[in-house]
Design an enzyme around this catalytic site. Sequence first.
Site, mmCIF file in Angstrom:
data_model
loop_
_atom_site.group_PDB
_atom_site.id
_atom_site.type_symbol
_atom_site.label_atom_id
_atom_site.label_comp_id
_atom_site.label_asym_id
_atom_site.label_seq_id
_atom_site.Cartn_x
_atom_site.Cartn_y
_atom_site.Cartn_z
ATOM 1 N N GLY A 1 -20.802 14.465 27.028
ATOM 2 C CA GLY A 1 -19.596 13.644 26.913
ATOM 3 C C GLY A 1 -18.346 14.493 26.972
ATOM 4 N N ALA A 2 -18.386 15.536 27.812
ATOM 5 C CA ALA A 2 -17.297 16.513 27.856
ATOM 6 C C ALA A 2 -16.248 16.190 28.908
ATOM 7 C CB ALA A 2 -17.864 17.905 28.117
ATOM 8 N N GLY B 1 -11.777 12.561 26.373
ATOM 9 C CA GLY B 1 -11.725 12.330 24.941
ATOM 10 C C GLY B 1 -11.956 13.558 24.091
ATOM 11 N N GLY C 1 -14.688 15.182 23.509
ATOM 12 C CA GLY C 1 -15.530 16.197 24.132
ATOM 13 C C GLY C 1 -14.713 17.150 24.976
ATOM 14 N N SER D 1 -20.167 8.049 13.496
ATOM 15 C CA SER D 1 -18.950 7.259 13.298
ATOM 16 C C SER D 1 -19.032 6.568 11.950
ATOM 17 C CB SER D 1 -18.809 6.208 14.399
ATOM 18 O OG SER D 1 -17.784 5.285 14.098
ATOM 19 N N TYR E 1 -23.319 -1.344 18.060
ATOM 20 C CA TYR E 1 -22.665 -0.036 17.990
ATOM 21 C C TYR E 1 -22.869 0.587 16.615
ATOM 22 C CZ TYR E 1 -19.044 3.534 18.327
ATOM 23 O OH TYR E 1 -18.371 4.730 18.333
#
Length: 268
Positions: free
Chosen positions: A7-8, A11, A13, A131, A157
């Site tokens: 996820g880089a 955001g 990441g 989260s 989620y």
Amino acid sequence: MITVITGASAGIGEAAAVELARRGQRVVLVGRNPAKVARVAERVREASGAVPATFTCDYTSLDDVRRLAAELRGRYERIDVLVNNAGVMTTERKLTGDGHETMIQVNHLAPFLLTNLLLDRVKGRVITTSSRAGKTGRLDPSDLNRDRRRWSGWLQYGDSKQAGALFTVELARRLAGTGVTATCFHPGVIKTEFAPSTFMMWMVKNVPGMGQTAEQGASTMVHLATHPDGAAHPGRYFAKSAPAAVPKGMTDPDLARALWDASAAAVA
């Protein structure tokens, strides 16, 4: 220090990759979109002078996760830090080609699989982006897709982020005594393109004072990758760069073991 960040491509990441590279770590970027990953690679180069390795992977395909793991294993004999950061939130219920609900696969099953495939290469830390939404999770290891329960995007989620915390608990137990540790964290509520179709995230982006920058959100990830805390508190959930209390549903060792077994069966 070789740090693999999924996820880089955007955001937190992206922000963490730039900061870790600035601090001298050799970052390895993993993202779904090649153009976005290339853009972040250029930012890393500008910040550190080093050109990072880049890989692409679509977490909605477990076969693609297996391909990614094989490529990383072929390139690196040692990974010092593995950051499981890739994630998704959607209000539309869809199943992947593997037959799993999209959020539970992308946010939990795919990183679970990748970590297990790379575990003999990881010599330092496994960090998972969870989260505070996990506090609302009502995870049932026998019904990860919520086929038999009411489904909504935020309910699922929450389950998927609860799963990230429980995965950390059981992974830390299994790694005890090996010198490898596992932690997870809440990055905060961040002004990014995450979950753009939801009213809540529209408010975060547009109402003054509601959200933090990606750099602020990445700070706990960077802390866990670089500070002694990242090794001193195995199995713990962090917020604002410090261990934080969470409900029993995010720490229950029996539930964590049940989830591990269900996840192993789901990715087999």
